[in-house]
Design a protein around this motif. Structure first.
Motif, PDB file in Angstrom:
ATOM      1  N   CYS A 165       1.055  -1.035  -0.153  1.00  0.00           N
ATOM      2  CA  CYS A 165       0.528  -0.238   0.096  1.00  0.00           C
ATOM      3  C   CYS A 165       0.890   1.365   0.089  1.00  0.00           C
ATOM      4  O   CYS A 165       2.028   1.305   0.674  1.00  0.00           O
TER       5      CYS A 165
ATOM      6  N   SER B 154      -2.131  12.652   3.854  1.00  0.00           N
ATOM      7  CA  SER B 154      -0.846  11.407   4.160  1.00  0.00           C
ATOM      8  C   SER B 154       0.389  11.242   3.151  1.00  0.00           C
ATOM      9  O   SER B 154      -0.165  12.311   2.532  1.00  0.00           O
TER      10      SER B 154
ATOM     11  N   ARG C 126       1.753   9.477   1.914  1.00  0.00           N
ATOM     12  CA  ARG C 126       1.516   8.194   0.732  1.00  0.00           C
ATOM     13  C   ARG C 126       0.582   8.828  -0.016  1.00  0.00           C
ATOM     14  O   ARG C 126       0.748   8.223  -1.160  1.00  0.00           O
TER      15      ARG C 126
ATOM     16  N   LEU D 181      -8.205   3.663  -1.381  1.00  0.00           N
ATOM     17  CA  LEU D 181      -7.882   4.187  -0.024  1.00  0.00           C
ATOM     18  C   LEU D 181      -8.651   5.818   0.768  1.00  0.00           C
ATOM     19  O   LEU D 181      -7.845   6.796   0.106  1.00  0.00           O
TER      20      LEU D 181
ATOM     21  N   GLN E 143     -11.430   0.901  -0.337  1.00  0.00           N
ATOM     22  CA  GLN E 143     -10.781   0.871   0.696  1.00  0.00           C
ATOM     23  C   GLN E 143     -11.166   1.790   2.197  1.00  0.00           C
ATOM     24  O   GLN E 143     -10.610   2.271   1.804  1.00  0.00           O
TER      25      GLN E 143
ATOM     26  N   ASP F  32      -5.714  -3.108  11.354  1.00  0.00           N
ATOM     27  CA  ASP F  32      -4.795  -2.287  10.924  1.00  0.00           C
ATOM     28  C   ASP F  32      -4.490  -2.095  12.407  1.00  0.00           C
ATOM     29  O   ASP F  32      -5.541  -2.047  13.369  1.00  0.00           O
TER      30      ASP F  32
ATOM     31  N   GLY G 165      -3.062   9.177  12.098  1.00  0.00           N
ATOM     32  CA  GLY G 165      -2.774   9.415  11.379  1.00  0.00           C
ATOM     33  C   GLY G 165      -3.912   8.235  10.106  1.00  0.00           C
ATOM     34  O   GLY G 165      -3.910   8.049   8.685  1.00  0.00           O
TER      35      GLY G 165
ATOM     36  N   GLY H  67      -0.778   3.769   8.062  1.00  0.00           N
ATOM     37  CA  GLY H  67       0.835   3.753   7.712  1.00  0.00           C
ATOM     38  C   GLY H  67       1.465   4.291   8.973  1.00  0.00           C
ATOM     39  O   GLY H  67       2.375   4.359   8.624  1.00  0.00           O
TER      40      GLY H  67
ATOM     41  N   GLY I 293       3.029   2.605  11.474  1.00  0.00           N
ATOM     42  CA  GLY I 293       4.289   1.961  10.757  1.00  0.00           C
ATOM     43  C   GLY I 293       4.811   1.049  12.288  1.00  0.00           C
ATOM     44  O   GLY I 293       5.633  -0.164  12.832  1.00  0.00           O
TER      45      GLY I 293
ATOM     46  N   GLY J 222       2.533  -2.353  10.863  1.00  0.00           N
ATOM     47  CA  GLY J 222       3.588  -2.518  11.502  1.00  0.00           C
ATOM     48  C   GLY J 222       4.620  -4.360  10.679  1.00  0.00           C
ATOM     49  O   GLY J 222       5.117  -4.138  11.034  1.00  0.00           O
TER      50      GLY J 222
ATOM     51  N   ASP K 121      -0.703  -6.698   4.658  1.00  0.00           N
ATOM     52  CA  ASP K 121      -1.803  -5.932   3.995  1.00  0.00           C
ATOM     53  C   ASP K 121       0.284  -4.821   4.595  1.00  0.00           C
ATOM     54  O   ASP K 121       0.301  -4.854   5.365  1.00  0.00           O
TER      55      ASP K 121
ATOM     56  N   SER L  38       2.911  -0.976   4.049  1.00  0.00           N
ATOM     57  CA  SER L  38       2.887   0.119   3.869  1.00  0.00           C
ATOM     58  C   SER L  38       4.528   0.692   4.313  1.00  0.00           C
ATOM     59  O   SER L  38       5.690   0.277   3.294  1.00  0.00           O
ATOM     60  N   SER L  39       4.654   0.792   5.752  1.00  0.00           N
ATOM     61  CA  SER L  39       5.823   1.712   6.123  1.00  0.00           C
ATOM     62  C   SER L  39       7.002   0.514   5.964  1.00  0.00           C
ATOM     63  O   SER L  39       8.462   0.625   5.671  1.00  0.00           O
TER      64      SER L  39
HETATM   65  O1  LIG Z   1      -0.259   4.188   3.947  1.00  0.00           O
HETATM   66  C1  LIG Z   1      -1.493   5.615   4.622  1.00  0.00           C
HETATM   67  O2  LIG Z   1      -0.644   6.455   4.414  1.00  0.00           O
HETATM   68  C2  LIG Z   1      -2.083   5.800   5.181  1.00  0.00           C
HETATM   69  C3  LIG Z   1      -3.352   6.575   5.878  1.00  0.00           C
HETATM   70  C4  LIG Z   1      -3.958   6.793   5.918  1.00  0.00           C
HETATM   71  C5  LIG Z   1      -4.839   5.770   6.063  1.00  0.00           C
HETATM   72  C6  LIG Z   1      -4.434   4.596   5.469  1.00  0.00           C
HETATM   73  C7  LIG Z   1      -3.085   4.576   4.983  1.00  0.00           C
HETATM   74  N1  LIG Z   1      -2.597   2.855   4.677  1.00  0.00           N
HETATM   75  C8  LIG Z   1      -3.164   2.159   4.237  1.00  0.00           C
HETATM   76  C9  LIG Z   1      -2.609   0.739   4.655  1.00  0.00           C
HETATM   77  O3  LIG Z   1      -3.552  -0.286   4.404  1.00  0.00           O
HETATM   78  C10 LIG Z   1      -1.890   0.281   5.140  1.00  0.00           C
HETATM   79  O4  LIG Z   1      -1.211  -0.500   4.101  1.00  0.00           O
HETATM   80  C11 LIG Z   1      -1.594  -0.029   6.713  1.00  0.00           C
HETATM   81  O5  LIG Z   1      -2.130   1.539   7.663  1.00  0.00           O
HETATM   82  C12 LIG Z   1      -0.125  -0.259   6.862  1.00  0.00           C
HETATM   83  O6  LIG Z   1       0.238   0.556   6.966  1.00  0.00           O
HETATM   84  P1  LIG Z   1       2.225  -0.275   7.750  1.00  0.00           P
HETATM   85  O7  LIG Z   1       1.706  -0.346   9.396  1.00  0.00           O
HETATM   86  O8  LIG Z   1       2.721   1.441   7.200  1.00  0.00           O
HETATM   87  O9  LIG Z   1       2.349  -1.223   6.782  1.00  0.00           O
END
Ligand SMILES: O=C(O)c1ccccc1NCC(=O)[C@H](O)[C@H](O)COP(=O)(O)O
Length: 217
Positions: free
Chosen positions: A12, A39, A41, A64, A86, A136, A141, A144, A146, A171, A190, A192-193
């Motif tokens: 993501c 975000s 991102r 998203l 999403q 999640d 935020g 995302g 982490g 995370g 799923d 991202s960080s």
């Molecule tokens: O990624 C973002 O900045 C974000 C901001 C606001 C809502 C959702 C967002 N990401 C969505 C996701 O599904 C991420 O993959 C999920 O929150 C896990 O993130 P991470 O903990 O960084 O792996």
């Protein structure tokens, strides 16, 4: 291992075509594009259209949102043509259903009112129309972060999904994803960080290593 047992992977928060290519090469099942302006991102409609065009068949695109206006979501649907929506904010079931598209409902585990297995289950059941439930970590935020959450909080949900896919987020990293999969046995994970070198900048090496860890779980 049969395909039915394979844990699927969504990466993501992609912002660059080269990162889409790296994710596809690594074997991801889905990519997520973030349309939440706060975000780091977040992508614009034109950027998202370019990214969407870099995705080959059989890899799905998720759009998203966090408490977005209806016309913003509709513009993304019209111009980016995501496969799935999403929702990560306070969106209610009728709002989520109103777009006439499959949607993933994200739950911020540990948020006030979502900090016990029973309360989380009660909230999940309000979104029976969701195509999947994503769990999640709770963060200011909305996603995302982490940061991981205590998987024990999913104890009541796991037995009440009515075979609805469960997606685990929050995370995850190459070091933690295998244990998380073994603990929860989700339909998908799923991330991202955990696969980034900087916010919104994905690392092809980390993506490849993450997919290998998922496959080994
Ligand atoms: O990624 C973002 O900045 C974000 C901001 C606001 C809502 C959702 C967002 N990401 C969505 C996701 O599904 C991420 O993959 C999920 O929150 C896990 O993130 P991470 O903990 O960084 O792996």
């Amino acid at each position: 291992m049969t395909t039915a047992q394979r844990t699927r992977v969504k990466v993501c928060g992609l912002t660059r075509p080269e990162d889409v290519e790296a994710a596809v090469q690594a074997g991801v099942d889905a990519i997520g594009l973030v349309f939440y302006p706060s975000s780091k991102r977040a992508v614009s409609l034109s950027q998202a259209s370019r990214l969407r065009n870099a995705v080959p068949p059989f890899v799905s695109v998720t759009a998203l949102f966090v408490n977005a206006a209806v016309d913003q979501v509709q513009a993304v649907i019209d111009q980016v043509a995501p496969d799935v929506l999403q929702f990560h904010g306070d969106e209610q079931p009728d709002y989520c259903e109103g777009f006439g598209k499959r949607y993933i409902r994200a739950f911020r585990v540990g948020a006030p009112g979502l900090d016990t297995p029973a309360s989380l289950l009660d909230e999940c059941r309000r979104y029976a129309s969701a195509t999947a439930w994503l769990f999640d970590s709770y963060s200011a935020g909305y996603g995302g972060s982490g940061h991981a959450f205590d998987a024990q909080l999913l104890s009541k949900v796991s037995s009440a999904t009515d075979s609805r896919p469960v997606i685990l987020a929050g995370g995850l990293t190459v070091a933690t994803v295998a244990d998380s999969i073994r603990a929860v046995r989700p339909y998908a994970v799923d991330v991202s960080s955990g696969v980034e070198s900087a916010p919104g900048i994905k690392s092809s090496e980390k993506i490849a290593a993450f997919l290998q860890s998922v496959a080994a779980a």
